[in-house]
Design a protein around this motif. Structure first.
Motif, PDB file in Angstrom:
ATOM      1  N   PRO A 186       0.805  -1.231   0.000  1.00  0.00           N
ATOM      2  CA  PRO A 186       0.000   0.000   0.000  1.00  0.00           C
ATOM      3  C   PRO A 186       0.837   1.280   0.000  1.00  0.00           C
ATOM      4  O   PRO A 186       0.366   2.314  -0.458  1.00  0.00           O
ATOM      5  CB  PRO A 186      -0.820  -0.107   1.290  1.00  0.00           C
ATOM      6  N   ASP A 187       2.077   1.209   0.498  1.00  0.00           N
ATOM      7  CA  ASP A 187       2.941   2.389   0.530  1.00  0.00           C
ATOM      8  C   ASP A 187       3.784   2.541  -0.735  1.00  0.00           C
ATOM      9  O   ASP A 187       4.668   3.399  -0.790  1.00  0.00           O
ATOM     10  CB  ASP A 187       3.881   2.330   1.740  1.00  0.00           C
ATOM     11  N   GLN A 188       3.507   1.728  -1.751  1.00  0.00           N
ATOM     12  CA  GLN A 188       4.274   1.774  -3.002  1.00  0.00           C
ATOM     13  C   GLN A 188       4.200   3.156  -3.634  1.00  0.00           C
ATOM     14  O   GLN A 188       3.134   3.765  -3.702  1.00  0.00           O
ATOM     15  CB  GLN A 188       3.738   0.728  -3.975  1.00  0.00           C
ATOM     16  N   LYS A 189       5.336   3.626  -4.109  1.00  0.00           N
ATOM     17  CA  LYS A 189       5.417   4.882  -4.849  1.00  0.00           C
ATOM     18  C   LYS A 189       6.088   4.582  -6.180  1.00  0.00           C
ATOM     19  O   LYS A 189       7.104   3.898  -6.232  1.00  0.00           O
ATOM     20  CB  LYS A 189       6.211   5.919  -4.065  1.00  0.00           C
ATOM     21  N   ASN A 190       5.508   5.083  -7.249  1.00  0.00           N
ATOM     22  CA  ASN A 190       6.042   4.885  -8.591  1.00  0.00           C
ATOM     23  C   ASN A 190       6.389   6.248  -9.184  1.00  0.00           C
ATOM     24  O   ASN A 190       5.509   7.095  -9.339  1.00  0.00           O
ATOM     25  CB  ASN A 190       5.042   4.143  -9.474  1.00  0.00           C
ATOM     26  N   VAL A 191       7.644   6.421  -9.487  1.00  0.00           N
ATOM     27  CA  VAL A 191       8.128   7.673 -10.053  1.00  0.00           C
ATOM     28  C   VAL A 191       8.143   7.532 -11.573  1.00  0.00           C
ATOM     29  O   VAL A 191       8.610   6.519 -12.099  1.00  0.00           O
ATOM     30  CB  VAL A 191       9.540   8.000  -9.533  1.00  0.00           C
ATOM     31  N   ILE A 192       7.639   8.544 -12.261  1.00  0.00           N
ATOM     32  CA  ILE A 192       7.646   8.584 -13.723  1.00  0.00           C
ATOM     33  C   ILE A 192       8.424   9.829 -14.147  1.00  0.00           C
ATOM     34  O   ILE A 192       8.100  10.934 -13.718  1.00  0.00           O
ATOM     35  CB  ILE A 192       6.216   8.705 -14.306  1.00  0.00           C
ATOM     36  N   HIS A 193       9.442   9.630 -14.972  1.00  0.00           N
ATOM     37  CA  HIS A 193      10.151  10.739 -15.609  1.00  0.00           C
ATOM     38  C   HIS A 193       9.754  10.680 -17.077  1.00  0.00           C
ATOM     39  O   HIS A 193      10.040   9.705 -17.761  1.00  0.00           O
ATOM     40  CB  HIS A 193      11.666  10.588 -15.470  1.00  0.00           C
ATOM     41  N   LEU A 194       9.090  11.725 -17.536  1.00  0.00           N
ATOM     42  CA  LEU A 194       8.557  11.755 -18.892  1.00  0.00           C
ATOM     43  C   LEU A 194       9.249  12.856 -19.691  1.00  0.00           C
ATOM     44  O   LEU A 194       9.342  14.005 -19.239  1.00  0.00           O
ATOM     45  CB  LEU A 194       7.047  12.002 -18.827  1.00  0.00           C
ATOM     46  N   ASN A 195       9.737  12.474 -20.857  1.00  0.00           N
ATOM     47  CA  ASN A 195      10.453  13.402 -21.726  1.00  0.00           C
ATOM     48  C   ASN A 195       9.868  13.278 -23.130  1.00  0.00           C
ATOM     49  O   ASN A 195       9.995  12.233 -23.761  1.00  0.00           O
ATOM     50  CB  ASN A 195      11.941  13.043 -21.721  1.00  0.00           C
ATOM     51  N   ALA A 196       9.213  14.345 -23.594  1.00  0.00           N
ATOM     52  CA  ALA A 196       8.585  14.304 -24.915  1.00  0.00           C
ATOM     53  C   ALA A 196       8.453  15.708 -25.478  1.00  0.00           C
ATOM     54  O   ALA A 196       8.071  16.642 -24.768  1.00  0.00           O
ATOM     55  CB  ALA A 196       7.212  13.644 -24.827  1.00  0.00           C
ATOM     56  N   LYS A 197       8.776  15.832 -26.744  1.00  0.00           N
ATOM     57  CA  LYS A 197       8.607  17.085 -27.490  1.00  0.00           C
ATOM     58  C   LYS A 197       9.203  18.285 -26.748  1.00  0.00           C
ATOM     59  O   LYS A 197       8.604  19.344 -26.660  1.00  0.00           O
ATOM     60  CB  LYS A 197       7.131  17.317 -27.804  1.00  0.00           C
ATOM     61  N   GLY A 198      10.376  18.091 -26.180  1.00  0.00           N
ATOM     62  CA  GLY A 198      11.065  19.178 -25.490  1.00  0.00           C
ATOM     63  C   GLY A 198      10.580  19.454 -24.077  1.00  0.00           C
ATOM     64  O   GLY A 198      11.107  20.338 -23.410  1.00  0.00           O
ATOM     65  N   LYS A 199       9.599  18.741 -23.608  1.00  0.00           N
ATOM     66  CA  LYS A 199       9.105  18.910 -22.242  1.00  0.00           C
ATOM     67  C   LYS A 199       9.599  17.758 -21.376  1.00  0.00           C
ATOM     68  O   LYS A 199       9.576  16.598 -21.791  1.00  0.00           O
ATOM     69  CB  LYS A 199       7.577  18.918 -22.197  1.00  0.00           C
ATOM     70  N   LYS A 200      10.031  18.101 -20.180  1.00  0.00           N
ATOM     71  CA  LYS A 200      10.443  17.094 -19.199  1.00  0.00           C
ATOM     72  C   LYS A 200       9.635  17.320 -17.933  1.00  0.00           C
ATOM     73  O   LYS A 200       9.533  18.442 -17.443  1.00  0.00           O
ATOM     74  CB  LYS A 200      11.925  17.220 -18.878  1.00  0.00           C
ATOM     75  N   LYS A 201       9.065  16.252 -17.431  1.00  0.00           N
ATOM     76  CA  LYS A 201       8.261  16.363 -16.217  1.00  0.00           C
ATOM     77  C   LYS A 201       8.386  15.071 -15.432  1.00  0.00           C
ATOM     78  O   LYS A 201       8.473  13.986 -16.009  1.00  0.00           O
ATOM     79  CB  LYS A 201       6.797  16.620 -16.573  1.00  0.00           C
ATOM     80  N   SER A 202       8.410  15.188 -14.114  1.00  0.00           N
ATOM     81  CA  SER A 202       8.456  14.028 -13.241  1.00  0.00           C
ATOM     82  C   SER A 202       7.192  13.981 -12.398  1.00  0.00           C
ATOM     83  O   SER A 202       6.642  15.021 -12.017  1.00  0.00           O
ATOM     84  CB  SER A 202       9.685  14.089 -12.326  1.00  0.00           C
ATOM     85  N   PHE A 203       6.737  12.763 -12.126  1.00  0.00           N
ATOM     86  CA  PHE A 203       5.518  12.542 -11.359  1.00  0.00           C
ATOM     87  C   PHE A 203       5.791  11.520 -10.266  1.00  0.00           C
ATOM     88  O   PHE A 203       6.503  10.550 -10.491  1.00  0.00           O
ATOM     89  CB  PHE A 203       4.405  11.987 -12.259  1.00  0.00           C
ATOM     90  N   LEU A 204       5.185  11.731  -9.109  1.00  0.00           N
ATOM     91  CA  LEU A 204       5.218  10.752  -8.029  1.00  0.00           C
ATOM     92  C   LEU A 204       3.815  10.176  -7.901  1.00  0.00           C
ATOM     93  O   LEU A 204       2.878  10.891  -7.518  1.00  0.00           O
ATOM     94  CB  LEU A 204       5.656  11.397  -6.711  1.00  0.00           C
ATOM     95  N   LEU A 205       3.669   8.898  -8.255  1.00  0.00           N
ATOM     96  CA  LEU A 205       2.360   8.255  -8.242  1.00  0.00           C
ATOM     97  C   LEU A 205       2.230   7.373  -7.006  1.00  0.00           C
ATOM     98  O   LEU A 205       3.152   6.649  -6.651  1.00  0.00           O
ATOM     99  CB  LEU A 205       2.170   7.428  -9.511  1.00  0.00           C
ATOM    100  N   THR A 206       1.066   7.455  -6.383  1.00  0.00           N
ATOM    101  CA  THR A 206       0.775   6.670  -5.185  1.00  0.00           C
ATOM    102  C   THR A 206      -0.617   6.063  -5.336  1.00  0.00           C
ATOM    103  O   THR A 206      -1.364   6.403  -6.262  1.00  0.00           O
ATOM    104  CB  THR A 206       0.806   7.563  -3.931  1.00  0.00           C
ATOM    105  N   GLU A 207      -0.975   5.207  -4.401  1.00  0.00           N
ATOM    106  CA  GLU A 207      -2.314   4.625  -4.426  1.00  0.00           C
ATOM    107  C   GLU A 207      -3.338   5.761  -4.309  1.00  0.00           C
ATOM    108  O   GLU A 207      -3.236   6.616  -3.440  1.00  0.00           O
ATOM    109  CB  GLU A 207      -2.473   3.639  -3.267  1.00  0.00           C
ATOM    110  N   GLY A 208      -4.285   5.780  -5.217  1.00  0.00           N
ATOM    111  CA  GLY A 208      -5.284   6.842  -5.237  1.00  0.00           C
ATOM    112  C   GLY A 208      -4.872   8.046  -6.082  1.00  0.00           C
ATOM    113  O   GLY A 208      -5.685   8.899  -6.387  1.00  0.00           O
ATOM    114  N   ASN A 209      -3.605   8.128  -6.422  1.00  0.00           N
ATOM    115  CA  ASN A 209      -3.083   9.193  -7.294  1.00  0.00           C
ATOM    116  C   ASN A 209      -2.077   8.529  -8.237  1.00  0.00           C
ATOM    117  O   ASN A 209      -0.885   8.759  -8.155  1.00  0.00           O
ATOM    118  CB  ASN A 209      -2.410  10.293  -6.471  1.00  0.00           C
ATOM    119  N   ASP A 210      -2.600   7.660  -9.119  1.00  0.00           N
ATOM    120  CA  ASP A 210      -1.741   6.771  -9.890  1.00  0.00           C
ATOM    121  C   ASP A 210      -1.666   7.102 -11.379  1.00  0.00           C
ATOM    122  O   ASP A 210      -1.278   6.274 -12.184  1.00  0.00           O
ATOM    123  CB  ASP A 210      -2.185   5.325  -9.702  1.00  0.00           C
TER     124      ASP A 210
END
Length: 166
Positions: free
Chosen positions: A134-158
């Motif tokens: 339940p405490d799992q956190k999934n980090v996403i680093h997304l790089n597309a079309k010159g944009k870079k963004k990172s996301f921290l995904l958790t249960e309920g905000n995935d």
């Protein structure tokens, strides 16, 4: 006695920190405009993935080099198809599981989405291991079309979403 008190003050917090385990994965997703594909590399701790597979599929699964690698790849692909959902321009995409390699503490999984034309948005839903930890956190680093963004995904905000305006 004073040395013992100092030792306890230092040692107890360190022991408590060592006893607590963190659950996370990291996914790097890069859009390749020339190949019209989204290339992803996901790193997951092998013991966490093994526990998920043993609970979901078969208690005898081992996520290591001793286990039949073709079977392991089939389990990884099956699991990722259920837990990693990619939508391009609002449409769900088929994941192409390429394979995996073993590192010291984690498994590195290679995935690709191909045939992406006219990229306007990328949405990634990542619930890897959240059903087991339940405490799992999934980090996403997304790089597309010159944009870079990172996301921290958790249960309920995935879900992660990146829109592009022309």
């Amino acid at each position: 006695m004073k040395k013992l008190s100092i030792l306890l003050l230092v040692a107890l917090p360190l022991m408590a920190a060592a006893a607590h385990k963190y659950y996370f994965s990291v996914t790097q997703a890069d859009y390749d405009a020339q190949e019209h594909s989204l290339k992803m590399v996901t790193r997951v701790f092998y013991d966490d993935l093994e526990k998920a597979f043993q609970e979901r599929y078969d208690a005898s699964i081992k996520v290591d080099a001793t286990y039949d690698q073709d079977k392991l790849d089939a389990y990884i692909q099956r699991y990722f198809d259920q837990k990693l959902i990619i939508s391009i321009n609002g449409k769900p995409q088929q994941l192409n599981y390429i394979g995996h390699k073993d590192e010291v503490d984690y498994v590195v999984c290679f995935i690709e989405v191909t045939g992406i034309q006219d990229l306007r948005s990328i949405a990634i839903e990542n619930t890897l291991l959240m059903d087991v930890f339940p405490d799992q956190k999934n980090v996403i680093h997304l790089n597309a079309k010159g944009k870079k963004k990172s996301f921290l995904l958790t249960e309920g905000n995935d879900k992660a979403m990146l829109n592009f305006s022309e």
